[in-house]
Design a protein around this motif. Sequence first.
Motif, PDB file in Angstrom:
ATOM      1  N   THR A  14       0.800  -1.236   0.000  1.00  0.00           N
ATOM      2  CA  THR A  14       0.000   0.000   0.000  1.00  0.00           C
ATOM      3  C   THR A  14       0.834   1.288   0.000  1.00  0.00           C
ATOM      4  O   THR A  14       0.343   2.337  -0.397  1.00  0.00           O
ATOM      5  N   ASN A  16      -7.693  -7.010   6.359  1.00  0.00           N
ATOM      6  CA  ASN A  16      -7.891  -6.579   4.968  1.00  0.00           C
ATOM      7  C   ASN A  16      -8.209  -5.095   4.852  1.00  0.00           C
ATOM      8  O   ASN A  16      -7.988  -4.488   3.816  1.00  0.00           O
ATOM      9  N   VAL A  39      -5.688  -1.730   8.075  1.00  0.00           N
ATOM     10  CA  VAL A  39      -4.361  -1.138   7.853  1.00  0.00           C
ATOM     11  C   VAL A  39      -4.410   0.038   6.876  1.00  0.00           C
ATOM     12  O   VAL A  39      -3.427   0.759   6.728  1.00  0.00           O
ATOM     13  N   LEU A  40      -5.558   0.206   6.201  1.00  0.00           N
ATOM     14  CA  LEU A  40      -5.597   1.128   5.059  1.00  0.00           C
ATOM     15  C   LEU A  40      -5.995   2.555   5.415  1.00  0.00           C
ATOM     16  O   LEU A  40      -5.636   3.490   4.693  1.00  0.00           O
ATOM     17  N   LEU A  86     -17.992  -1.741  -1.573  1.00  0.00           N
ATOM     18  CA  LEU A  86     -17.392  -0.870  -0.551  1.00  0.00           C
ATOM     19  C   LEU A  86     -18.519  -0.162   0.188  1.00  0.00           C
ATOM     20  O   LEU A  86     -19.156   0.727  -0.371  1.00  0.00           O
ATOM     21  N   PHE A 116      -9.678  -2.147  -6.456  1.00  0.00           N
ATOM     22  CA  PHE A 116      -8.369  -1.773  -7.021  1.00  0.00           C
ATOM     23  C   PHE A 116      -8.494  -1.629  -8.543  1.00  0.00           C
ATOM     24  O   PHE A 116      -8.134  -0.597  -9.125  1.00  0.00           O
ATOM     25  N   HIS A 163      -6.557  10.775  -5.289  1.00  0.00           N
ATOM     26  CA  HIS A 163      -7.029  10.226  -4.014  1.00  0.00           C
ATOM     27  C   HIS A 163      -5.953   9.284  -3.481  1.00  0.00           C
ATOM     28  O   HIS A 163      -5.391   8.483  -4.236  1.00  0.00           O
ATOM     29  N   ALA A 187      -5.263   6.347  -1.759  1.00  0.00           N
ATOM     30  CA  ALA A 187      -5.736   5.077  -1.195  1.00  0.00           C
ATOM     31  C   ALA A 187      -4.613   4.054  -1.138  1.00  0.00           C
ATOM     32  O   ALA A 187      -4.503   3.314  -0.159  1.00  0.00           O
ATOM     33  N   ASN A 188      -3.822   3.989  -2.194  1.00  0.00           N
ATOM     34  CA  ASN A 188      -2.814   2.938  -2.289  1.00  0.00           C
ATOM     35  C   ASN A 188      -1.767   3.386  -3.318  1.00  0.00           C
ATOM     36  O   ASN A 188      -2.130   3.749  -4.442  1.00  0.00           O
ATOM     37  N   ARG A 220       0.185   1.666  -5.028  1.00  0.00           N
ATOM     38  CA  ARG A 220       0.169   0.820  -6.240  1.00  0.00           C
ATOM     39  C   ARG A 220      -0.949   1.235  -7.186  1.00  0.00           C
ATOM     40  O   ARG A 220      -0.820   1.125  -8.408  1.00  0.00           O
ATOM     41  N   ILE A 221      -2.067   1.698  -6.637  1.00  0.00           N
ATOM     42  CA  ILE A 221      -3.156   2.196  -7.501  1.00  0.00           C
ATOM     43  C   ILE A 221      -2.653   3.434  -8.255  1.00  0.00           C
ATOM     44  O   ILE A 221      -2.844   3.575  -9.466  1.00  0.00           O
TER      45      ILE A 221
HETATM   46  O1  UT7 Z   1     -10.717   4.750  -1.157  1.00  0.00           O
HETATM   47  C1  UT7 Z   1     -11.063   3.821  -2.142  1.00  0.00           C
HETATM   48  C2  UT7 Z   1     -11.282   2.497  -1.564  1.00  0.00           C
HETATM   49  N1  UT7 Z   1     -10.199   1.636  -1.324  1.00  0.00           N
HETATM   50  C3  UT7 Z   1      -9.228   1.334  -2.202  1.00  0.00           C
HETATM   51  O2  UT7 Z   1      -9.003   1.950  -3.191  1.00  0.00           O
HETATM   52  C4  UT7 Z   1      -8.411   0.115  -1.887  1.00  0.00           C
HETATM   53  C5  UT7 Z   1      -8.343  -0.794  -3.074  1.00  0.00           C
HETATM   54  N2  UT7 Z   1      -7.635  -2.046  -2.831  1.00  0.00           N
HETATM   55  C6  UT7 Z   1      -6.353  -2.153  -2.388  1.00  0.00           C
HETATM   56  O3  UT7 Z   1      -5.700  -1.155  -2.120  1.00  0.00           O
HETATM   57  C7  UT7 Z   1      -5.734  -3.521  -2.302  1.00  0.00           C
HETATM   58  O4  UT7 Z   1      -6.575  -4.452  -2.942  1.00  0.00           O
HETATM   59  C8  UT7 Z   1      -5.470  -3.994  -0.840  1.00  0.00           C
HETATM   60  C9  UT7 Z   1      -4.342  -3.184  -0.253  1.00  0.00           C
HETATM   61  C10 UT7 Z   1      -6.725  -3.845  -0.021  1.00  0.00           C
HETATM   62  C11 UT7 Z   1      -5.042  -5.452  -0.828  1.00  0.00           C
HETATM   63  O5  UT7 Z   1      -3.909  -5.625  -1.647  1.00  0.00           O
HETATM   64  P1  UT7 Z   1      -3.853  -6.831  -2.676  1.00  0.00           P
HETATM   65  O6  UT7 Z   1      -2.521  -6.826  -3.284  1.00  0.00           O
HETATM   66  O7  UT7 Z   1      -5.049  -6.675  -3.593  1.00  0.00           O
HETATM   67  O8  UT7 Z   1      -3.972  -8.071  -1.742  1.00  0.00           O
HETATM   68  P2  UT7 Z   1      -5.096  -9.193  -1.776  1.00  0.00           P
HETATM   69  O9  UT7 Z   1      -6.398  -8.690  -1.301  1.00  0.00           O
HETATM   70  O10 UT7 Z   1      -5.032  -9.868  -3.098  1.00  0.00           O
HETATM   71  O11 UT7 Z   1      -4.521 -10.193  -0.683  1.00  0.00           O
HETATM   72  C12 UT7 Z   1      -3.282 -10.872  -0.848  1.00  0.00           C
HETATM   73  C13 UT7 Z   1      -2.995 -11.669   0.394  1.00  0.00           C
HETATM   74  C14 UT7 Z   1      -4.197 -12.454   0.915  1.00  0.00           C
HETATM   75  O12 UT7 Z   1      -3.713 -13.705   1.397  1.00  0.00           O
HETATM   76  P3  UT7 Z   1      -3.916 -15.036   0.527  1.00  0.00           P
HETATM   77  O13 UT7 Z   1      -5.394 -15.162   0.316  1.00  0.00           O
HETATM   78  O14 UT7 Z   1      -3.151 -14.783  -0.733  1.00  0.00           O
HETATM   79  O15 UT7 Z   1      -3.310 -16.069   1.408  1.00  0.00           O
HETATM   80  C15 UT7 Z   1      -4.697 -11.643   2.065  1.00  0.00           C
HETATM   81  O16 UT7 Z   1      -5.342 -12.425   3.042  1.00  0.00           O
HETATM   82  O17 UT7 Z   1      -2.638 -10.787   1.450  1.00  0.00           O
HETATM   83  C16 UT7 Z   1      -3.431 -11.077   2.600  1.00  0.00           C
HETATM   84  N3  UT7 Z   1      -3.618  -9.852   3.357  1.00  0.00           N
HETATM   85  C17 UT7 Z   1      -2.759  -9.436   4.305  1.00  0.00           C
HETATM   86  N4  UT7 Z   1      -1.608  -9.972   4.775  1.00  0.00           N
HETATM   87  C18 UT7 Z   1      -0.969  -9.272   5.735  1.00  0.00           C
HETATM   88  C19 UT7 Z   1      -4.624  -8.943   3.240  1.00  0.00           C
HETATM   89  N5  UT7 Z   1      -4.430  -7.938   4.102  1.00  0.00           N
HETATM   90  C20 UT7 Z   1      -3.276  -8.217   4.781  1.00  0.00           C
HETATM   91  C21 UT7 Z   1      -2.562  -7.552   5.784  1.00  0.00           C
HETATM   92  N6  UT7 Z   1      -1.413  -8.119   6.227  1.00  0.00           N
HETATM   93  N7  UT7 Z   1      -2.962  -6.379   6.310  1.00  0.00           N
END
Ligand code: UT7
Length: 338
Positions: A39, A154, A157-158, A192, A223, A254, A256-257, A259-260
Amino acid sequence: MALHAAIVGWGMSVPTRVVTNAELSTMVDTSDEWIQSRTGIKERRIISNGESTSTLATAASRAAMAMAGVQAADIDMVIVATFSPDRPMPATACRVQAALGITNAAAFDIAAACSGFVYGLTVATSLIQSGVAKRILFCAADVVSHYVNWNDRNTCVLFGDGAGAVVLEATDQPYGLLSSDMGAAGDREDLLMVEAGGTCLPLTAEVAASDRRFLSMNGREIFKLAVRGMEESSHAALNKANLTLADMAVVVPHQANQRIIEAIAERLGVPIQKFYMNLERYGNTSAATIPMALTEAVAEGVIHNDTYILLTAFGGGLTWASAVVRWGIPSTRLPITQ
Ligand code: UT7
């Protein structure tokens, strides 16, 4: 002569309490390494007792009014963009108005989640251009922590809490919002949302004890949609302003992330250095991210007078919005109370 709404003051406020990634890793199964690499966030600010959306909004508004050199009597409208109001009623804008002693002003809230600043800037500018208001205090403030499930790694942390404010003033010089593009997809609210706590699903004891009162998000889907949505909306706003990305000095997205933001930069074909980011210190503060970033970008000398900037946002609703702004203070100002 065309009327415009110049941004003549800006400011921000965040809670004093810092929550680091290390602290979060004592609460859920996560790590500083995971959060930073996925993030870009290192820490966020979270409210303590006595702080609320309106206290943050009021502090940010005070800073913006001081920067603009205006008094309470000079403001004729107060608008707050938030999805986390102090109370269901009254509007948080009314509480900010009262806290600042702004007596001769209309006050209301706008709810467009993370897109709230660009939506609100568009509404406020239109109200000035139509002659309804002359000088508007517009603040975007969110206490996202109120809806965060601190057991859900999930999402917890954001997010963070914060507020950013601007003072908009009528002028015949071409400053402020030049164009905006806004959209929504209400049929995707499931991606969301905070499901409970409103009239549709009241907070009964049973619901309050469940996860339905917390913010839920399909991170992967959001994302993808956020990258595509902000890319398309940025192009639409630029086209409406008859300007190109090459004309933009800075893009303030904005926050948020990281990587976005990197993915948007790549799709737009713009060097990432052109994108301003401060999310490593505040996380995603919803509607407040853009005015907070604007405030810090100006303080750091990244945004200069007479430059064009592109704003772009995406969030709950779903909603998205982009805008082209010409930054700068008009050479002549409206009369100010001495
Ligand atoms: O304001 C607008 C709204 N929000 C956004 O724009 C956020 C949009 N999304 C994102 O920023 C990203 O999708 C996240 C940061 C939320 C997640 O990143 P990701 O690279 O898409 O991860 P993922 O959801 O594909 O999860 C990958 C792995 C999962 O484990 P498995 O299933 O591969 O074993 C998750 O359970 O990472 C795990 N995971 C974590 N691990 C450690 C998810 N959250 C965490 C965490 N710490 N906090």
